[in-house]
Enzyme design. Structure first.
Site, mmCIF file in Angstrom:
data_model
loop_
_atom_site.group_PDB
_atom_site.id
_atom_site.type_symbol
_atom_site.label_atom_id
_atom_site.label_comp_id
_atom_site.label_asym_id
_atom_site.label_seq_id
_atom_site.Cartn_x
_atom_site.Cartn_y
_atom_site.Cartn_z
ATOM 1 N N HIS A 56 0.829 -1.198 0.000
ATOM 2 C CA HIS A 56 0.000 0.000 0.000
ATOM 3 C C HIS A 56 0.868 1.254 0.000
ATOM 4 O O HIS A 56 2.057 1.213 0.319
ATOM 5 C CB HIS A 56 -0.937 -0.006 1.199
ATOM 6 N N GLU A 58 1.022 3.829 1.941
ATOM 7 C CA GLU A 58 1.623 4.224 3.216
ATOM 8 C C GLU A 58 2.903 3.445 3.501
ATOM 9 O O GLU A 58 3.891 4.005 3.971
ATOM 10 C CB GLU A 58 0.626 3.978 4.365
ATOM 11 N N CYS A 81 -5.724 1.411 6.136
ATOM 12 C CA CYS A 81 -6.487 0.194 6.423
ATOM 13 C C CYS A 81 -6.130 -0.371 7.801
ATOM 14 O O CYS A 81 -5.020 -0.202 8.296
ATOM 15 C CB CYS A 81 -6.254 -0.848 5.336
ATOM 16 N N CYS A 90 -2.102 -1.217 7.443
ATOM 17 C CA CYS A 90 -1.176 -0.085 7.370
ATOM 18 C C CYS A 90 -1.054 0.641 8.711
ATOM 19 O O CYS A 90 -0.010 1.235 9.012
ATOM 20 C CB CYS A 90 -1.629 0.889 6.293
ATOM 21 N N ALA A 160 -20.058 8.336 -29.093
ATOM 22 C CA ALA A 160 -19.574 9.327 -30.046
ATOM 23 C C ALA A 160 -20.745 9.699 -30.940
ATOM 24 O O ALA A 160 -21.348 8.834 -31.584
ATOM 25 C CB ALA A 160 -18.430 8.756 -30.880
ATOM 26 N N ASP A 207 -19.792 -4.683 -36.712
ATOM 27 C CA ASP A 207 -18.512 -3.964 -36.754
ATOM 28 C C ASP A 207 -17.289 -4.858 -36.588
ATOM 29 O O ASP A 207 -16.178 -4.459 -36.923
ATOM 30 C CB ASP A 207 -18.480 -2.879 -35.669
ATOM 31 N N LEU A 211 -12.283 -4.642 -29.478
ATOM 32 C CA LEU A 211 -12.605 -4.277 -28.090
ATOM 33 C C LEU A 211 -11.374 -4.343 -27.191
ATOM 34 O O LEU A 211 -11.453 -4.778 -26.042
ATOM 35 C CB LEU A 211 -13.722 -5.173 -27.529
ATOM 36 N N GLU A 313 -20.154 0.883 -24.557
ATOM 37 C CA GLU A 313 -20.239 1.560 -25.845
ATOM 38 C C GLU A 313 -21.501 1.011 -26.521
ATOM 39 O O GLU A 313 -21.485 -0.044 -27.145
ATOM 40 C CB GLU A 313 -18.979 1.320 -26.664
ATOM 41 N N PRO A 316 -28.344 2.328 -29.970
ATOM 42 C CA PRO A 316 -29.573 2.969 -29.490
ATOM 43 C C PRO A 316 -30.394 2.123 -28.523
ATOM 44 O O PRO A 316 -30.912 2.638 -27.531
ATOM 45 C CB PRO A 316 -30.352 3.247 -30.783
#
Length: 383
Positions: A56, A58, A81, A90, A160, A207, A211, A313, A316
């Site tokens: 971690h 810390e 933690c 920690c 987009a 398409d 990915l 992504e 519609p």
């Protein structure tokens, strides 16, 4: 929250938030955390949590500070933690180091920790302050905060679209891109910082996307090779082609399908599993007389698989389902400088059927400009 901090505390906490960002996209399902050791106004040690299972922030900062940590203040972007996980608590290391003061940005939302770390420190004579730049700290780890408290992934919808609300041409055989090279790179960065990307099977069929993540930023590609990655397909009938590019690009393929099977679908399932797909069966939901895979069940199963964040992504139909069912946490529009018109354009909002007089308000706007394009990020505000 104990907010007895001063301007110096705010300054050093802001530094821990910047340190934490060094591990963006790499720590899930853990949070990003940064830490600083400060003695007499001078930084003598720093560190950040690089990825799950590793030390971690810390611990790294204390290690770097060494003996200089005695009598110093440790600044950390999240409450230290107090429980045993893959690493020891920690707060024990902080106590052993001789630290006299701890300043945390925000309490850890993990029920195993929340407030207990601060209580342990105070019980052992260490001053503990919490709540400095709290909202910024929560925003930094928004996916972790949702996932650890609900068991569900943080869902970001990314689209987009043109100025007139289209996401492409109807029946686009050329697979035209609306986005510029720079905005596509930023989209891949958004993929990188999430645990998974989700699309419908229609996108896979039409398409044939990979990915994956393709980024030219310094160091990102090397980091990506160590990152877990999941490609999620919503596919009621298991119509995903066995030769789809998703099977040849990096990362796991997770397919959600309906519980309805016949001989043909059984055959498809065996073939897809041979390609390496992980297949999960879920129930249908009936929405406006149409059947859709249950998004709530899908996201519950994703949470159970330790997927803490998903970038969707969507076309519609999936977009409409996510919006109408309020099954998302963030909305990102990549607004491109085009108009396609209603006859040729594929309207993102055409399938969005809100109830009479219903409207959804958004807030928390963030704007990123890339040439003539902008990315608009919003959070839904429900009343």
């Amino acid at each position: 929250m104990d907010k007895k901090g001063n301007n110096s505390d705010k300054y050093f906490i802001s530094k821990t938030l910047e340190l934490a960002k060094n591990a963006v996209g790499l720590t899930s399902p853990n949070p990003m955390v940064g830490a600083l050791i400060v003695r007499d106004g001078v930084i003598v040690g720093e560190g950040w949590h690089e990825r799950a299972g590793q030390p971690h922030a810390e611990v790294i900062a204390l290690r770097n500070a060494g003996e200089k940590a005695k009598g110093a203040t440790i600044y950390v972007s999240l409450e230290p933690c107090s429980h045993f996980g893959k690493t020891p608590p920690c707060v024990y290391k902080i106590k052993e180091s001789g630290i006299k003061r701890v300043v945390a940005a925000v309490k850890d939302p993990n029920p195993l920790v929340s407030g207990r770390g601060l209580d342990y420190l105070r019980e052992n004579g260490i001053e503990a302050v919490c709540g400095i730049l709290e909202e910024k700290a929560k925003k930094l780890n928004e996916a972790f905060f949702k996932n650890i408290t609900s068991g569900l992934p943080f869902i970001t919808i990314k689209e987009a679209l043109t100025l007139d609300g289209n996401i492409g041409y109807k029946n686009d055989k050329k697979k035209s891109y609306l986005s510029s090279g720079k905005s596509l790179e930023y989209t891949h960065y958004l993929r990188f910082i999430n645990d998974a990307i989700m699309v419908s099977v229609k996108t896979v069929i039409e398409d044939d996307p990979m990915l994956d993540v393709r980024i030219s930023r310094d160091g990102i590609k090397k980091k990506f090779l160590t990152k877990r990655w999941t490609k999620i397909i919503l596919d009621s009938d298991l119509a995903t082609p066995s030769d789809a590019k998703i099977f040849s690009s990096y990362g796991d393929v997770l397919i959600f399908t309906s519980k309805d099977y016949d001989k043909e679908k059984d055959k498809k399932k065996r073939l897809l599993k041979e390609k390496g797909a992980i297949i999960n069966d879920v129930y249908y939901n009936n929405i406006n007389g149409k059947r859709f895979l249950s998004l709530q069940e899908i996201f519950r199963k994703c949470g159970g698989l330790k997927i803490a964040s998903i970038l969707v992504e969507a076309g519609p139909t999936l977009f409409s389902s996510l919006i109408c069912e309020k099954s998302y946490d963030k909305l990102v529009f990549n607004l491109t400088p085009y108009m396609l018109g209603r006859k040729r354009g594929l309207d993102l909002f055409g399938a969005l059927n809100l109830k009479s007089e219903e409207k959804i308000k958004f807030g928390g706007l963030n704007i990123k400009k890339l040439g003539d394009e902008i990315f608009l990020s919003y959070y839904p505000k429900y009343y």
